[in-house]
Design a protein around this motif. Structure first.
Motif, mmCIF file in Angstrom:
data_model
loop_
_atom_site.group_PDB
_atom_site.id
_atom_site.type_symbol
_atom_site.label_atom_id
_atom_site.label_comp_id
_atom_site.label_asym_id
_atom_site.label_seq_id
_atom_site.Cartn_x
_atom_site.Cartn_y
_atom_site.Cartn_z
ATOM 1 N N UNK A 24 0.848 -1.208 0.000
ATOM 2 C CA UNK A 24 0.000 0.000 0.000
ATOM 3 C C UNK A 24 0.881 1.256 0.000
ATOM 4 N N UNK A 25 1.997 1.175 0.711
ATOM 5 C CA UNK A 25 2.900 2.341 0.759
ATOM 6 C C UNK A 25 3.783 2.450 -0.483
ATOM 7 N N UNK A 26 3.670 1.470 -1.369
ATOM 8 C CA UNK A 26 4.508 1.400 -2.578
ATOM 9 C C UNK A 26 5.992 1.485 -2.216
ATOM 10 N N UNK A 27 6.382 0.624 -1.267
ATOM 11 C CA UNK A 27 7.757 0.665 -0.754
ATOM 12 C C UNK A 27 8.653 -0.376 -1.418
ATOM 13 N N UNK A 28 8.854 -0.321 -2.680
ATOM 14 C CA UNK A 28 9.826 -1.191 -3.361
ATOM 15 C C UNK A 28 9.481 -2.669 -3.353
ATOM 16 N N UNK A 29 10.450 -3.447 -3.785
ATOM 17 C CA UNK A 29 10.258 -4.884 -3.932
ATOM 18 C C UNK A 29 10.204 -5.587 -2.578
ATOM 19 N N UNK A 30 9.195 -6.430 -2.355
ATOM 20 C CA UNK A 30 9.142 -7.154 -1.078
ATOM 21 C C UNK A 30 10.184 -8.268 -1.021
ATOM 22 N N UNK A 31 10.679 -8.546 0.186
ATOM 23 C CA UNK A 31 11.643 -9.647 0.351
ATOM 24 C C UNK A 31 10.966 -10.878 0.943
ATOM 25 N N UNK A 72 12.391 -17.617 -6.055
ATOM 26 C CA UNK A 72 13.249 -16.503 -6.489
ATOM 27 C C UNK A 72 13.954 -15.919 -5.277
ATOM 28 N N UNK A 73 13.911 -14.600 -5.170
ATOM 29 C CA UNK A 73 14.552 -13.933 -4.028
ATOM 30 C C UNK A 73 13.641 -13.907 -2.813
ATOM 31 N N UNK A 74 12.420 -14.386 -2.987
ATOM 32 C CA UNK A 74 11.411 -14.187 -1.955
ATOM 33 C C UNK A 74 11.314 -15.364 -0.992
ATOM 34 N N UNK A 75 11.168 -15.032 0.293
ATOM 35 C CA UNK A 75 10.878 -16.064 1.293
ATOM 36 C C UNK A 75 9.396 -15.990 1.587
ATOM 37 N N UNK A 76 8.725 -17.129 1.459
ATOM 38 C CA UNK A 76 7.288 -17.133 1.762
ATOM 39 C C UNK A 76 7.075 -17.969 3.015
ATOM 40 N N UNK A 77 6.491 -17.337 4.020
ATOM 41 C CA UNK A 77 6.275 -18.045 5.280
ATOM 42 C C UNK A 77 4.789 -18.330 5.459
ATOM 43 N N UNK A 78 4.501 -19.549 5.898
ATOM 44 C CA UNK A 78 3.112 -19.970 6.067
ATOM 45 C C UNK A 78 2.859 -20.292 7.535
ATOM 46 N N UNK A 79 1.735 -19.826 8.034
ATOM 47 C CA UNK A 79 1.389 -20.121 9.421
ATOM 48 C C UNK A 79 -0.130 -20.329 9.515
ATOM 49 N N UNK A 80 -0.540 -21.205 10.399
ATOM 50 C CA UNK A 80 -1.977 -21.362 10.645
ATOM 51 C C UNK A 80 -2.428 -20.233 11.563
ATOM 52 N N UNK A 81 -3.633 -19.699 11.332
ATOM 53 C CA UNK A 81 -4.119 -18.590 12.170
ATOM 54 C C UNK A 81 -4.078 -19.018 13.633
ATOM 55 N N UNK A 82 -3.657 -18.119 14.503
ATOM 56 C CA UNK A 82 -3.466 -18.491 15.902
ATOM 57 C C UNK A 82 -3.886 -17.403 16.871
ATOM 58 N N UNK A 83 -4.107 -17.900 18.083
ATOM 59 C CA UNK A 83 -4.466 -17.007 19.171
ATOM 60 C C UNK A 83 -3.324 -17.094 20.158
ATOM 61 N N UNK A 84 -2.936 -15.962 20.700
ATOM 62 C CA UNK A 84 -1.799 -15.990 21.622
ATOM 63 C C UNK A 84 -2.171 -15.417 22.980
ATOM 64 N N UNK A 85 -1.561 -15.981 24.029
ATOM 65 C CA UNK A 85 -1.659 -15.345 25.354
ATOM 66 C C UNK A 85 -0.279 -15.393 25.998
ATOM 67 N N UNK A 86 -0.074 -14.439 26.898
ATOM 68 C CA UNK A 86 1.284 -14.237 27.423
ATOM 69 C C UNK A 86 1.399 -14.458 28.933
#
Ligand code: ATP
Length: 377
Positions: A24-31, A72-86
């Motif tokens: 959205x910010x048009x900040x260059x190529x994503x890594x 390519x140059x991109x790292x794609x990370x996958x995660x299942x939706x989660x709920x966190x408590x601390x």
């Protein structure tokens, strides 16, 4: 491809976080791209890999329930939706499966909680429960939930807030800034390595002074670099004042950052005057002096790096040398060095002589530390 894979597995998938923000910010190529699946992130990653022509290796982090692949140059990370408590004593959350909303709730800032739907049905829909889009347009850092809870749960977020404000040139919303001041003592549960990562990102921004001024104002800087905050202030004796060496330092860091993107040279600029607080004296005849600050400063750099667990390698020695030498910038720049110790150091500088001159230039072109203090207020 991700969209097709998600539809084949009948899971909803979203791209979330930094990718959406920077797009959205048009900040260059994503890594890197972060993908949230409402289901198993690992299964989705495997399916995506199968569908890609080069069938990239899927790295699975079972303990975290995440998977990563490179395209390519991109790292794609996958995660299942989660709920966190601390818990009180750790920034590591207790994690359970959750909805997209739970996953957005666990994000640090509204601008990092934006999600774009990837499934064919609803492709490109923006899910923005906290008005992150509005905050992006208004250039504001705000937490999705009560900032006191957000910062206390994971105190690293205080550094992240300041880092993003600096990198993106955003403002930290007033309540958030107050909450950082209130929660600053919680930073003790965060490892030095993590803090340094953030500090280095601040240092590598276009105007690092913005981040250091915020760290100073919130009280976080004193916790990690008390040698630097000790430079703040102007004393007056018999009508004579010295300059404010803290704001002067920030000006030097910005000056040098206009001329180099070298992280270690920027560190050298940040530390170039740290010997001045412990050596400050007022002499009736000559006024304010910081005699011997260069040698004191160089020793301080050594200790400081050790304390921060920065590697005691060539880079560190280089910063130390720079600090030692930058003490005589004007003398070095106009060739009028008489001090034999400094002469020897210049000789020793070897390949670093250009860097040293850049640092000297940054120092002698500073004009008005007062203006800096005002600007950051
Ligand atoms: P950059 O890559 O420039 O550092 P980023 O937003 O991608 O920006 P990451 O650290 O890669 O930053 O984090 C990815 C996303 O994960 C963030 O956008 C945010 O939604 C979430 N995130 C990361 N760290 C935290 C944290 N400490 N607390 C809450 N959410 C976090």
């Amino acid at each position: 491809v991700i969209s097709e894979a998600a539809d084949e597995l009948s899971v909803d998938a979203y791209v979330i976080g930094g990718f959406v923000r920077d797009h959205i910010l048009e900040r260059g190529e994503p890594k890197d791209i972060d993908i949230v699946a409402i289901g198993s992130g690992i299964e989705l990653a495997k399916k995506v890999s199968e569908k890609l022509p080069h069938k990239p290796k899927v790295q699975v982090f079972k303990n975290f329930g995440t998977a990563m692949l490179r395209s390519g140059d991109m790292e794609i990370e996958f995660v299942g939706a989660r709920k966190e408590s601390y818990r009180k004593d750790s920034r590591k959350p207790i994690v359970e499966d959750g909805s997209l909303e739970d996953d957005q709730n666990r994000r640090d800032f509204t601008i990092n909680a934006l999600a774009l739907k990837l499934n064919e049905n609803g492709f490109g829909d923006l899910l923005d429960p906290f008005n992150g889009y509005e905050d992006l347009k208004n250039r504001i850092i705000r937490t999705p939930l009560d900032p006191d809870i957000t910062y206390s749960d994971d105190p690293l977020r205080m550094y992240r807030a300041i880092r993003f404000a600096t990198q993106l040139n955003f403002m930290i919303e007033a309540e958030s800034l107050k909450a950082i001041k209130r929660n600053k003592d919680r930073i003790k549960i965060i490892s030095k390595e993590r803090i340094l990562d953030e500090l280095n990102k601040i240092m590598l921004s276009d105007k690092p002074s913005k981040g250091f001024a915020l760290l100073y104002k919130t009280g976080l800087l004193k916790k990690i670099l008390p040698e630097l905050t000790a430079l703040q202030g102007i004393d007056e004796v018999e009508g004579q004042k010295h300059k404010d060496n803290f704001w002067h330092t920030l000006e030097v860091v910005d000056n040098i950052s206009e001329n180099t993107s070298d992280l270690w040279l920027r560190w050298a600029a940040l530390l170039h005057d740290i010997g001045k607080a412990p050596t400050k004296k007022f002499h009736k005849k000559i006024g304010w002096t910081f005699h011997g600050h260069e040698f004191v400063g160089a020793k301080m750099v050594f200790k400081l790096f050790k304390r921060l667990r920065l590697p005691l390698n060539e880079k560190m020695k280089f910063v130390q040398k720079m600090v030692l030498m930058s003490s005589r910038p004007i003398a070095i720049a106009d060739d009028s060095v008489t001090d034999s110790a400094v002469r020897r150091l210049i000789f020793d500088a070897g390949d670093h002589i250009e860097d040293l001159m850049t640092l000297c230039e940054a120092d002698i072109t500073t004009k008005n530390p007062k203006r800096y203090r005002k600007y950051h207020n």
